[in-house]
Design a protein around this motif. Structure first.
Motif, mmCIF file in Angstrom:
data_model
loop_
_atom_site.group_PDB
_atom_site.id
_atom_site.type_symbol
_atom_site.label_atom_id
_atom_site.label_comp_id
_atom_site.label_asym_id
_atom_site.label_seq_id
_atom_site.Cartn_x
_atom_site.Cartn_y
_atom_site.Cartn_z
ATOM 1 N N LYS A 299 -15.407 43.346 -30.063
ATOM 2 C CA LYS A 299 -15.117 42.335 -28.964
ATOM 3 C C LYS A 299 -14.720 41.900 -27.921
ATOM 4 N N SER A 300 -13.788 42.626 -27.538
ATOM 5 C CA SER A 300 -13.852 43.093 -25.624
ATOM 6 C C SER A 300 -14.578 43.144 -25.389
ATOM 7 N N CYS A 301 -15.508 44.090 -25.708
ATOM 8 C CA CYS A 301 -16.441 44.679 -24.671
ATOM 9 C C CYS A 301 -17.027 43.974 -24.875
ATOM 10 N N GLU A 302 -18.080 43.522 -25.887
ATOM 11 C CA GLU A 302 -19.135 42.204 -25.810
ATOM 12 C C GLU A 302 -18.790 41.389 -24.697
ATOM 13 N N ALA A 303 -17.443 40.246 -24.905
ATOM 14 C CA ALA A 303 -17.059 40.046 -23.735
ATOM 15 C C ALA A 303 -17.170 40.597 -22.124
ATOM 16 N N ALA A 304 -16.653 41.442 -21.532
ATOM 17 C CA ALA A 304 -16.510 42.111 -20.883
ATOM 18 C C ALA A 304 -18.189 42.276 -20.166
ATOM 19 N N SER A 305 -19.016 43.037 -21.645
ATOM 20 C CA SER A 305 -20.517 43.159 -20.717
ATOM 21 C C SER A 305 -21.130 41.785 -20.411
ATOM 22 N N ALA A 306 -20.645 40.758 -20.812
ATOM 23 C CA ALA A 306 -21.199 39.489 -20.278
ATOM 24 C C ALA A 306 -20.864 39.003 -18.422
ATOM 25 N N TYR A 307 -19.516 39.684 -19.296
ATOM 26 C CA TYR A 307 -18.786 38.476 -17.411
ATOM 27 C C TYR A 307 -19.544 39.809 -16.487
ATOM 28 N N LEU A 308 -19.449 40.929 -16.547
ATOM 29 C CA LEU A 308 -19.867 42.287 -16.152
ATOM 30 C C LEU A 308 -21.507 41.832 -15.016
ATOM 31 N N SER A 309 -22.241 41.300 -16.134
ATOM 32 C CA SER A 309 -23.505 40.760 -15.806
ATOM 33 C C SER A 309 -23.693 40.211 -15.941
ATOM 34 N N ASP A 310 -22.496 38.490 -14.956
ATOM 35 C CA ASP A 310 -22.264 37.527 -13.979
ATOM 36 C C ASP A 310 -22.173 37.934 -12.486
ATOM 37 N N ILE A 311 -21.494 38.633 -13.029
ATOM 38 C CA ILE A 311 -20.331 40.099 -11.520
ATOM 39 C C ILE A 311 -21.577 40.126 -10.658
ATOM 40 N N MET A 312 -22.320 40.880 -11.325
ATOM 41 C CA MET A 312 -23.332 42.383 -10.401
ATOM 42 C C MET A 312 -24.620 41.153 -10.360
ATOM 43 N N ALA A 313 -25.076 39.740 -11.185
ATOM 44 C CA ALA A 313 -25.612 38.702 -10.473
ATOM 45 C C ALA A 313 -25.330 38.278 -9.736
ATOM 46 N N GLN A 314 -24.503 38.422 -8.948
ATOM 47 C CA GLN A 314 -23.744 37.623 -7.951
ATOM 48 C C GLN A 314 -23.483 38.689 -6.473
ATOM 49 N N ASN A 315 -24.230 40.355 -7.006
ATOM 50 C CA ASN A 315 -24.061 41.479 -6.620
ATOM 51 C C ASN A 315 -22.209 41.458 -5.727
ATOM 52 N N ASP A 316 -21.712 41.659 -6.941
ATOM 53 C CA ASP A 316 -19.964 41.414 -6.309
ATOM 54 C C ASP A 316 -19.801 42.377 -7.840
ATOM 55 N N SER A 317 -18.573 42.996 -7.508
ATOM 56 C CA SER A 317 -18.389 44.447 -8.309
ATOM 57 C C SER A 317 -16.437 43.665 -8.605
ATOM 58 N N ILE A 318 -16.242 44.104 -10.128
ATOM 59 C CA ILE A 318 -14.533 43.883 -10.260
ATOM 60 C C ILE A 318 -13.492 45.339 -10.791
ATOM 61 N N GLY A 319 -13.109 45.115 -10.901
ATOM 62 C CA GLY A 319 -11.547 46.251 -11.233
ATOM 63 C C GLY A 319 -11.909 45.993 -12.543
ATOM 64 N N SER A 320 -10.833 47.021 -12.582
ATOM 65 C CA SER A 320 -10.425 47.190 -14.269
ATOM 66 C C SER A 320 -8.982 48.319 -14.283
ATOM 67 N N THR A 321 -8.722 48.055 -15.846
ATOM 68 C CA THR A 321 -7.554 49.102 -15.809
ATOM 69 C C THR A 321 -7.917 49.879 -17.101
ATOM 70 N N VAL A 322 -7.560 52.025 -17.393
ATOM 71 C CA VAL A 322 -7.598 52.820 -17.855
ATOM 72 C C VAL A 322 -6.050 53.020 -18.774
ATOM 73 N N LYS A 323 -6.414 52.867 -19.754
ATOM 74 C CA LYS A 323 -4.633 53.254 -20.169
ATOM 75 C C LYS A 323 -5.393 55.183 -20.888
ATOM 76 N N CYS A 324 -4.133 55.837 -20.909
ATOM 77 C CA CYS A 324 -4.871 57.198 -21.497
ATOM 78 C C CYS A 324 -3.349 57.283 -22.126
ATOM 79 N N ILE A 325 -3.188 57.429 -23.399
ATOM 80 C CA ILE A 325 -2.284 58.257 -24.462
ATOM 81 C C ILE A 325 -2.198 59.406 -24.601
ATOM 82 N N VAL A 326 -1.573 60.037 -24.271
ATOM 83 C CA VAL A 326 -1.230 61.889 -24.274
ATOM 84 C C VAL A 326 -0.358 62.079 -25.529
ATOM 85 N N SER A 327 -0.842 62.630 -26.653
ATOM 86 C CA SER A 327 0.065 63.100 -28.440
ATOM 87 C C SER A 327 0.465 64.025 -28.376
#
Length: 365
Positions: free
Chosen positions: A185-213
């Protein structure tokens, strides 16, 4: 240039530039006898290589690793391991005009102020391609940790204001999509959003999480070499990271002590916690629960829309950055975050081997 070495007992030194002949890393302190092949390292490099996603730079690089030293008959020898990846798709001509001005959001101006000279071809040492060496070394660190049943789950948790819902978390889905997000669900929404950002010749930030077990309790030191402090340094050293959180991170400033404190209890004869707001670290030392790490990546600064800057003559100008650039950093940085965490934890494990006299006696008995 100093500052290209990280670690103590398990030490890495990265080298090379984005448009030079090659990049690589020297790993010192890896124990002898670890089975290691180029394929083991290639798996990690394939996770960050460019040109294989609609949301990454079109620069095509195979990023094939070569082991130059430190491995004999498929096992590490205990001597320094030198790894190299050759650049095969440089287009330095794309960057010729950059020599005359300072790109907004890049290290151009600060490099000139520090060294009086800079490699303007894609950023040189400050380019994201420098992380090739980190990832190659991280593959070795992760293999050491796997022997100790320490594992990683690393993913993109947000792109812009689109945040994955923990209730929909699916670890198996992370490697099945181009954005390394943990749910469809989030991947589909983010893909559409990112495509719009690219069409505007722009970029966007992001967050990465890491779980170490599987990290044992007792790693890290209580003052300057806190495990969380060393992890923060390792993760903040990744070029585009602007903030790092451990556990609840910035939310702790809004929490009461009764909520924030993680209770202890015995579960199946083992010390466990009732919650993990601390993110697996108390007083700078691991407590045996999962390490919870979060990295916030700024938007890619190389964008084609018009920006204001100055040239080296001190004149105000407008620029539009051309060339081959990622519109977002997080998806390809997932393996970089994982690698730097792995390197830090291996170093902490090796440091910890001399922390207790009874363990030293037991080891050498």
């Amino acid at each position: 240039m100093s500052g290209s070495t990280f670690g103590n007992k398990f030490k890495i030194t990265t080298w090379g530039e984005s448009h030079g002949k090659a990049l690589g890393v020297v790993v010192d302190g890896c124990p002898a006898g670890l089975p290691l092949t180029e394929d083991d390292i290639q798996v990690y490099l394939n996770r960050r290589r460019p040109g294989f996603s609609q949301f990454s730079t079109p620069r095509k690089e195979s990023d094939q690793v070569e082991i130059l030293s430190g491995v004999f008959e498929g096992k590490t020898t205990g001597t320094p391991i030198s790894l190299m990846v050759r650049n095969t798709s440089q287009r330095s001509g794309d960057y010729g005009d950059i020599a005359t001005y300072y790109r907004p959001g890049h290290a151009d101006y600060t490099f000139d102020q520090k060294y009086g000279f800079r490699d303007y071809r894609g950023g040189g040492r400050s380019s994201g391609r420098e992380t090739i060496g980190r990832v190659a070394a991280g593959a070795i660190a992760a293999k050491i940790l796997k022997k100790l049943n320490i594992s990683f789950t690393t993913y993109v948790s947000s792109i812009g204001d689109i945040v994955s819902d923990p209730a929909d978390f699916d670890a198996d889905y992370i490697s099945k999509n181009e954005l390394n997000m943990p749910d469809a669900k989030s991947c589909e929404a983010a893909s559409a959003y990112l495509s719009d950002i690219m069409a505007q010749n722009d970029s966007i930030g992001s967050t990465v999480k890491c779980i170490v077990s599987g990290v044992p309790a007792g790693l890290g030191d209580p003052v300057f070499d806190k495990l969380d402090a060393n992890l923060a340094k390792a993760l903040m050293s990744i070029g585009a990271v602007k903030a790092v959180e451990i556990g609840d991170g910035v939310m702790v400033s809004e929490n009461t002590g009764s909520y924030d404190n993680d209770g202890f209890h015995i579960e199946n004869g083992i010390v466990a916690k009732t919650s993990n707001h601390a993110g697996g670290i108390l007083g700078g030392v691991s407590d045996g629960s999962d390490l919870l790490l979060t990295c916030h990546f700024k938007a890619t600064p190389s964008i084609a829309c018009t920006q204001k800057t100055i040239n080296k003559s001190g004149e105000n100008i407008d620029v539009s950055i051309r060339g081959r650039h990622d519109p977002i950093i997080g998806p390809r940085a997932v393996v970089v975050v994982e690698s730097m965490a792995a390197i830090t934890i291996v170093n902490a494990l090796f440091d910890n081997m001399s922390a207790r006299m009874d363990k030293l006696v037991e080891f050498y008995k």
